[in-house]
Enzyme design. Structure first.
Site, mmCIF file in Angstrom:
data_model
loop_
_atom_site.group_PDB
_atom_site.id
_atom_site.type_symbol
_atom_site.label_atom_id
_atom_site.label_comp_id
_atom_site.label_asym_id
_atom_site.label_seq_id
_atom_site.Cartn_x
_atom_site.Cartn_y
_atom_site.Cartn_z
ATOM 1 N N THR A 1 1.882 3.722 -0.751
ATOM 2 C CA THR A 1 2.270 3.130 0.535
ATOM 3 C C THR A 1 2.984 1.800 0.306
ATOM 4 O O THR A 1 3.892 1.445 1.048
ATOM 5 C CB THR A 1 1.056 2.909 1.468
ATOM 6 O OG1 THR A 1 0.073 2.160 0.782
ATOM 7 C CG2 THR A 1 0.465 4.222 1.934
ATOM 8 N N PHE B 1 -0.444 10.402 4.075
ATOM 9 C CA PHE B 1 -0.529 11.446 5.098
ATOM 10 C C PHE B 1 -1.846 11.407 5.855
ATOM 11 O O PHE B 1 -2.006 12.048 6.881
ATOM 12 C CB PHE B 1 -0.257 12.844 4.510
ATOM 13 C CG PHE B 1 -1.186 13.281 3.427
ATOM 14 C CD1 PHE B 1 -2.477 13.657 3.719
ATOM 15 C CD2 PHE B 1 -0.749 13.342 2.106
ATOM 16 C CE1 PHE B 1 -3.331 14.073 2.726
ATOM 17 C CE2 PHE B 1 -1.604 13.753 1.108
ATOM 18 C CZ PHE B 1 -2.891 14.123 1.407
ATOM 19 N N HIS C 1 -3.389 15.822 -8.802
ATOM 20 C CA HIS C 1 -2.989 16.584 -7.614
ATOM 21 C C HIS C 1 -1.586 17.167 -7.778
ATOM 22 O O HIS C 1 -0.954 17.563 -6.806
ATOM 23 C CB HIS C 1 -3.073 15.722 -6.350
ATOM 24 C CG HIS C 1 -4.497 15.413 -5.957
ATOM 25 N ND1 HIS C 1 -4.844 14.382 -5.120
ATOM 26 C CD2 HIS C 1 -5.668 16.021 -6.293
ATOM 27 C CE1 HIS C 1 -6.171 14.355 -4.964
ATOM 28 N NE2 HIS C 1 -6.687 15.327 -5.671
#
Ligand SMILES: [Zn+2]
Length: 255
Positions: free
Chosen positions: A28, A35, A123
């Site tokens: 960010t 999200f 991820h």
């Protein structure tokens, strides 16, 4: 704050094997929306539409998924690393960083110059696309070019299997090797740096927990509280991009 920075610098300076665990808070600060935050991408899309099993079982769901994913990828592709990413590269140059385990899929650690072999993407990555059937992988840009040319459901050139960005979707199994390697590194490190992660997404968050259980010291820098704050040696609720570079520089005095 100065006292926390000083304590953090001492922890870092004294450590010999540092494992960094990074999350959305780092992204960010590079302008990539989280999200899970209000105003994020899920205000305009329904996350349940992008559940792994729906994506693979419905052409319509997969087409919608590619649209959402292409939009998100555009933001990530243009994002630049911030001072926190560069501070981790500096830390690697001191020879004391064992690895960066990241929940982020945006390639920013590599863009900042961290060695790719030091970055474990638990991820996955948005910069590759993989075939769910044969495992072949493609550069994301090559598949995006096909989408832009009008293909709505790109399929594998080799086996016609389903192509999907090489990220871990809701309901999709974690990459086992990356998880196992991360837990091994957690057991071996003597300091775990938690950077920009609220430690609420499992099993990823079990990595710093394992480091703590194995006797490592824990330094957490995150805007919000985390479930491991009480166990940490130092907790700072602030911007990681502002504080980490200062801590890495100051650590030199203690090493
Ligand atoms: Zn294939």
């Amino acid at each position: 704050m100065e006292e926390a920075v000083e304590k953090s610098a001492k922890l870092l300076g004294e450590a010999r094997g540092v494992l960094a665990f990074t999350g959305a808070g780092l992204s960010t600060e590079s302008g990539i929306p989280d999200f899970r935050s209000p105003g994020g991408i899920w205000d305009r899309y329904d996350p349940s539409d992008f559940d792994f099993h729906r994506i693979v079982s419905s052409d319509r769901a997969r087409e919608a998924y590619w649209k959402m994913s292409t939009e998100f990828y555009g933001t990530m592709k243009d994002a630049r690393p911030n001072p926190a990413h560069f501070a981790l590269r500096e830390l690697e140059e001191t020879g004391r960083l064992s690895a960066i385990v990241t929940q982020n899929i945006d390639n920013l650690h590599q863009k900042a110059g961290s060695s790719p072999e030091k970055v474990i993407e638990i991820h996955g990555t948005a910069f590759r696309v993989s075939c769910l059937d044969c495992g072949r992988t493609y550069a994301r840009d090559a598949i995006e070019a096909r989408l832009a040319a009008g293909e709505s459901l790109p399929a594998c050139d080799d086996c016609s299997g389903i192509l999907k960005p090489a990220t871990i979707s809701f309901g999709q199994a974690m990459p086992r090797e990356a998880m196992e390697e991360s837990l091994r590194l957690a057991e071996a490190c003597d300091l775990c740096l938690v950077l920009g992660s609220s430690l609420v997404v499992y099993p990823a968050a079990s990595v710093p927990a394992r480091a703590h259980e194995s006797g490592a010291r824990l330094l957490i820098i995150n805007r919000d509280t985390t479930p491991l704050d009480d166990l940490a040696d130092v907790v700072i609720h602030d911007s990681v991009g502002e504080l980490l570079p200062r801590i890495v520089r100051a650590a030199g005095r203690f090493s």
